[in-house]
Write an enzyme that holds these catalytic residues in place. Structure first.
Site, PDB file in Angstrom:
ATOM      1  N   ARG A   9       0.897  -1.140   0.116  1.00  0.00           N
ATOM      2  CA  ARG A   9      -0.015   0.057  -0.091  1.00  0.00           C
ATOM      3  C   ARG A   9       1.040   1.112  -0.106  1.00  0.00           C
ATOM      4  O   ARG A   9       0.328   2.420  -0.156  1.00  0.00           O
ATOM      5  CB  ARG A   9      -0.922  -0.105   1.295  1.00  0.00           C
ATOM      6  CG  ARG A   9      -1.859  -1.201   1.114  1.00  0.00           C
ATOM      7  CD  ARG A   9      -3.028  -1.074   1.978  1.00  0.00           C
ATOM      8  NE  ARG A   9      -3.779   0.249   1.790  1.00  0.00           N
ATOM      9  CZ  ARG A   9      -4.804   0.462   2.415  1.00  0.00           C
ATOM     10  NH1 ARG A   9      -5.231  -0.172   3.432  1.00  0.00           N
ATOM     11  NH2 ARG A   9      -5.710   1.420   1.847  1.00  0.00           N
ATOM     12  N   CYS A  10       2.187   1.166  -0.044  1.00  0.00           N
ATOM     13  CA  CYS A  10       3.018   2.218   0.359  1.00  0.00           C
ATOM     14  C   CYS A  10       3.754   2.577  -1.107  1.00  0.00           C
ATOM     15  O   CYS A  10       4.459   1.542  -1.669  1.00  0.00           O
ATOM     16  CB  CYS A  10       3.987   1.906   1.374  1.00  0.00           C
ATOM     17  SG  CYS A  10       5.323   3.127   1.359  1.00  0.00           S
ATOM     18  N   SER A  11       3.825   3.685  -1.640  1.00  0.00           N
ATOM     19  CA  SER A  11       4.305   4.021  -2.930  1.00  0.00           C
ATOM     20  C   SER A  11       5.909   3.549  -2.938  1.00  0.00           C
ATOM     21  O   SER A  11       6.608   3.299  -3.725  1.00  0.00           O
ATOM     22  CB  SER A  11       4.098   5.246  -3.410  1.00  0.00           C
ATOM     23  OG  SER A  11       4.668   6.321  -2.603  1.00  0.00           O
ATOM     24  N   ARG A  14       6.906   0.085  -2.811  1.00  0.00           N
ATOM     25  CA  ARG A  14       6.457  -0.483  -4.126  1.00  0.00           C
ATOM     26  C   ARG A  14       7.675  -0.055  -5.220  1.00  0.00           C
ATOM     27  O   ARG A  14       8.188  -0.967  -5.912  1.00  0.00           O
ATOM     28  CB  ARG A  14       5.362  -0.048  -4.830  1.00  0.00           C
ATOM     29  CG  ARG A  14       3.988  -0.525  -4.161  1.00  0.00           C
ATOM     30  CD  ARG A  14       2.646  -0.226  -5.001  1.00  0.00           C
ATOM     31  NE  ARG A  14       2.390   1.173  -5.051  1.00  0.00           N
ATOM     32  CZ  ARG A  14       1.813   1.949  -4.646  1.00  0.00           C
ATOM     33  NH1 ARG A  14       1.003   1.467  -3.495  1.00  0.00           N
ATOM     34  NH2 ARG A  14       1.594   3.257  -4.906  1.00  0.00           N
TER      35      ARG A  14
END
Length: 113
Positions: A9-11, A14
């Protein structure tokens, strides 16, 4: 072996995963929000990072501000807070054998390869 402790959920997490994938080296992906840390595992990662537990905490998270900010906490209490609320853990964490980094910015990954 490379391990990435990842929150999809964390850019930033990712981005870290994409960076690791481009290395074409084997790695293990650990979605630590689903597969929670044990206390021993988290202590081991902190030791490999070479930091104090508070340096792994996302101190701007609402949970931290509401429940812990301004309190005098031992390292053990900070670790317990991260275990109770894994969202507080900075990410991504990249571990390569006995070395680890918080991959923010991404070029930190190069320090342990």
């Amino acid at each position: 072996m490379i391990t990435i402790y990842h929150n999809p959920r964390c850019s930033k997490s990712r981005d870290g995963l994409c960076e690791i994938e481009t290395l074409n080296k084997p790695f293990t992906l650990r979605k630590y929000m689903d597969e929670l840390f044990t206390k021993e595992e988290l202590e081991d990662v902190i030791q490999k990072l070479g930091i104090e537990p508070i340096e792994l905490v996302r101190v701007k998270e609402k949970i931290w501000i509401e429940e812990y900010k301004g309190k005098t906490l031992t390292n053990d209490a900070i670790i317990d807070a991260m275990l109770k609320h894994p969202k507080l853990i900075e990410r991504p964490i990249i571990v390569n054998d006995n070395k680890a980094v918080i991959a923010r910015p991404l070029d930190m990954i190069n320090k342990i390869l």
